[in-house]
Design a protein around this motif. Structure first.
Motif, mmCIF file in Angstrom:
data_model
loop_
_atom_site.group_PDB
_atom_site.id
_atom_site.type_symbol
_atom_site.label_atom_id
_atom_site.label_comp_id
_atom_site.label_asym_id
_atom_site.label_seq_id
_atom_site.Cartn_x
_atom_site.Cartn_y
_atom_site.Cartn_z
ATOM 1 N N ARG A 114 40.797 15.786 -82.517
ATOM 2 C CA ARG A 114 40.236 17.109 -82.215
ATOM 3 C C ARG A 114 38.769 16.858 -81.933
ATOM 4 O O ARG A 114 38.031 16.398 -82.806
ATOM 5 C CB ARG A 114 40.438 18.077 -83.364
ATOM 6 N N ASN A 115 38.349 17.132 -80.693
ATOM 7 C CA ASN A 115 37.014 16.792 -80.210
ATOM 8 C C ASN A 115 36.117 18.013 -80.109
ATOM 9 O O ASN A 115 36.539 19.077 -79.637
ATOM 10 C CB ASN A 115 37.110 16.134 -78.826
ATOM 11 N N TYR A 116 34.855 17.818 -80.497
ATOM 12 C CA TYR A 116 33.834 18.857 -80.431
ATOM 13 C C TYR A 116 32.615 18.278 -79.718
ATOM 14 O O TYR A 116 31.967 17.368 -80.240
ATOM 15 C CB TYR A 116 33.428 19.313 -81.841
ATOM 16 N N SER A 117 32.311 18.788 -78.551
ATOM 17 C CA SER A 117 31.121 18.378 -77.803
ATOM 18 C C SER A 117 30.023 19.402 -78.054
ATOM 19 O O SER A 117 30.273 20.607 -77.992
ATOM 20 C CB SER A 117 31.423 18.311 -76.305
ATOM 21 N N PHE A 118 28.797 18.924 -78.322
ATOM 22 C CA PHE A 118 27.692 19.834 -78.595
ATOM 23 C C PHE A 118 26.372 19.112 -78.359
ATOM 24 O O PHE A 118 26.345 17.893 -78.178
ATOM 25 C CB PHE A 118 27.767 20.366 -80.039
ATOM 26 N N GLN A 119 25.306 19.885 -78.344
ATOM 27 C CA GLN A 119 23.958 19.332 -78.210
ATOM 28 C C GLN A 119 23.178 19.633 -79.478
ATOM 29 O O GLN A 119 23.339 20.702 -80.076
ATOM 30 C CB GLN A 119 23.226 19.933 -77.021
ATOM 31 N N GLN A 120 22.362 18.671 -79.858
ATOM 32 C CA GLN A 120 21.482 18.869 -81.002
ATOM 33 C C GLN A 120 20.226 18.040 -80.770
ATOM 34 O O GLN A 120 20.315 16.861 -80.422
ATOM 35 C CB GLN A 120 22.187 18.448 -82.297
ATOM 36 N N ASP A 121 19.083 18.665 -80.957
ATOM 37 C CA ASP A 121 17.787 17.993 -80.806
ATOM 38 C C ASP A 121 17.653 17.262 -79.471
ATOM 39 O O ASP A 121 17.068 16.183 -79.388
ATOM 40 C CB ASP A 121 17.547 17.018 -81.962
ATOM 41 N N LEU A 157 21.162 7.039 -84.145
ATOM 42 C CA LEU A 157 21.966 6.896 -85.358
ATOM 43 C C LEU A 157 21.460 7.795 -86.479
ATOM 44 O O LEU A 157 22.252 8.303 -87.283
ATOM 45 C CB LEU A 157 22.000 5.436 -85.815
ATOM 46 N N SER A 158 20.160 8.006 -86.530
ATOM 47 C CA SER A 158 19.598 8.924 -87.529
ATOM 48 C C SER A 158 20.137 10.333 -87.321
ATOM 49 O O SER A 158 20.509 11.023 -88.284
ATOM 50 C CB SER A 158 18.073 8.898 -87.435
ATOM 51 N N LEU A 159 20.215 10.770 -86.079
ATOM 52 C CA LEU A 159 20.768 12.083 -85.771
ATOM 53 C C LEU A 159 22.253 12.145 -86.135
ATOM 54 O O LEU A 159 22.720 13.124 -86.718
ATOM 55 C CB LEU A 159 20.561 12.417 -84.292
ATOM 56 N N VAL A 160 22.992 11.105 -85.790
ATOM 57 C CA VAL A 160 24.423 11.061 -86.111
ATOM 58 C C VAL A 160 24.621 11.161 -87.623
ATOM 59 O O VAL A 160 25.475 11.909 -88.104
ATOM 60 C CB VAL A 160 25.068 9.786 -85.518
ATOM 61 N N ARG A 161 23.801 10.422 -88.390
ATOM 62 C CA ARG A 161 23.870 10.502 -89.859
ATOM 63 C C ARG A 161 23.585 11.923 -90.350
ATOM 64 O O ARG A 161 24.234 12.418 -91.272
ATOM 65 C CB ARG A 161 22.872 9.541 -90.491
ATOM 66 N N ALA A 162 22.606 12.570 -89.748
ATOM 67 C CA ALA A 162 22.251 13.940 -90.139
ATOM 68 C C ALA A 162 23.418 14.895 -89.882
ATOM 69 O O ALA A 162 23.726 15.741 -90.729
ATOM 70 C CB ALA A 162 20.996 14.397 -89.397
ATOM 71 N N VAL A 163 24.070 14.754 -88.741
ATOM 72 C CA VAL A 163 25.225 15.610 -88.422
ATOM 73 C C VAL A 163 26.323 15.390 -89.453
ATOM 74 O O VAL A 163 26.913 16.345 -89.978
ATOM 75 C CB VAL A 163 25.732 15.350 -86.989
ATOM 76 N N LEU A 164 26.609 14.127 -89.774
ATOM 77 C CA LEU A 164 27.632 13.840 -90.784
ATOM 78 C C LEU A 164 27.251 14.454 -92.127
ATOM 79 O O LEU A 164 28.098 15.036 -92.818
ATOM 80 C CB LEU A 164 27.846 12.329 -90.914
ATOM 81 N N GLY A 165 25.993 14.328 -92.501
ATOM 82 C CA GLY A 165 25.520 14.909 -93.755
ATOM 83 C C GLY A 165 25.706 16.412 -93.785
ATOM 84 O O GLY A 165 26.102 16.983 -94.816
ATOM 85 N N GLU A 166 25.430 17.080 -92.662
ATOM 86 C CA GLU A 166 25.617 18.533 -92.568
ATOM 87 C C GLU A 166 27.076 18.922 -92.760
ATOM 88 O O GLU A 166 27.382 20.027 -93.200
ATOM 89 C CB GLU A 166 25.126 19.050 -91.211
ATOM 90 N N LEU A 167 27.970 18.002 -92.437
ATOM 91 C CA LEU A 167 29.411 18.251 -92.589
ATOM 92 C C LEU A 167 29.927 17.826 -93.965
ATOM 93 O O LEU A 167 31.121 17.896 -94.232
ATOM 94 C CB LEU A 167 30.188 17.520 -91.485
ATOM 95 N N GLY A 168 29.022 17.369 -94.824
ATOM 96 C CA GLY A 168 29.417 16.968 -96.173
ATOM 97 C C GLY A 168 29.944 15.551 -96.279
ATOM 98 O O GLY A 168 30.548 15.186 -97.289
ATOM 99 N N ILE A 169 29.704 14.748 -95.260
ATOM 100 C CA ILE A 169 30.140 13.351 -95.269
ATOM 101 C C ILE A 169 29.006 12.513 -95.844
ATOM 102 O O ILE A 169 27.885 12.550 -95.343
ATOM 103 C CB ILE A 169 30.498 12.866 -93.848
ATOM 104 N N SER A 170 29.300 11.739 -96.880
ATOM 105 C CA SER A 170 28.262 10.939 -97.533
ATOM 106 C C SER A 170 28.247 9.513 -96.986
ATOM 107 O O SER A 170 29.196 9.070 -96.331
ATOM 108 C CB SER A 170 28.488 10.908 -99.045
ATOM 109 N N GLU A 171 27.182 8.812 -97.296
ATOM 110 C CA GLU A 171 27.062 7.397 -96.890
ATOM 111 C C GLU A 171 28.221 6.572 -97.459
ATOM 112 O O GLU A 171 28.661 5.615 -96.844
ATOM 113 C CB GLU A 171 25.725 6.825 -97.365
ATOM 114 N N ASP A 172 28.709 6.953 -98.642
ATOM 115 C CA ASP A 172 29.820 6.227 -99.268
ATOM 116 C C ASP A 172 31.118 6.344 -98.479
ATOM 117 O O ASP A 172 32.024 5.533 -98.654
ATOM 118 C CB ASP A 172 30.058 6.725 -100.699
#
Length: 189
Positions: A114-121, A157-172
């Motif tokens: 399930r794909n979501y295309s979007f723009q951020q920053d 990659l910093s932006l990608v990490r931020a998006v994952l964090g916003e979705l509740g995905i942790s570094e672990d």
């Protein structure tokens, strides 16, 4: 060649992440990927961390095929690789061409996405919720953007990490294991 700045993670709460994706980015596109990865007969392509893939994407409104070449990782922590990709008009002909050039199919499998295309920053991003049927119902999320140069990779990659964090995905939850390796590991020898 642009660098695919991508992070992949195991999703512990698929329904919750799906709900957040739908809220933030609208209805995603349900698609089924049928991937075939090719290698040289001696395994030298994959042995050098490179990939040659033909992917046929079956969506609600269309079917398309893309040929992708990924060079070796330029960032070990994320697994990001330079990538060249082009749409192919005839999937069967492309498979014949690749085999005719001496490459052999190494692994083929299906991904339900399930794909979501979007723009951020100012960046174009793609978030993909992935299920690989052979992997016992595990759900993954892949978030990616494209870095034009090596200097752009860290901010991408910093932006990608931020998006994952916003979705509740942790570094672990992050993983660099390739789906090809995971599928190969569960198949009988």
């Amino acid at each position: 060649m642009a660098i695919e700045a991508e992070l992949k993670a195991i999703v512990r709460d698929p329904e919750g992440v799906l709900e957040q994706l739908e809220e933030r980015y609208g209805s995603g596109r349900a698609e089924v990927y049928r991937d075939t990865y090719y290698d040289a007969p001696d395994g030298s392509l994959m042995g050098a961390d490179r990939e040659l893939r033909i992917r046929t994407v079956h969506g609600q409104d269309d079917t398309r095929t893309v040929l992708t070449y990924k060079d070796a990782r330029v960032d070990e922590a994320s697994g990001s690789k330079p990538e060249a990709e082009t749409r192919v008009a005839d999937a069967d002909a492309m498979h014949e061409i690749v085999r005719g050039l001496g490459f052999t199919p190494r692994i083929a499998f299906e991904k339900r996405c399930r794909n979501y295309s979007f723009q951020q920053d100012g960046w174009d991003l793609l978030a993909t919720l992935v299920r690989v049927p052979e992997l016992d119902g595990a759900t993954f999320i892949e978030v990616e953007t494209s870095a034009a140069t090596a200097a752009e990779l860290a901010p991408a990659l910093s932006l990608v990490r931020a998006v994952l964090g916003e979705l509740g995905i942790s570094e672990d939850d992050l993983t660099t294991e390739l789906h090809t390796d995971a599928v190969a590991a569960v198949r009988p020898a």
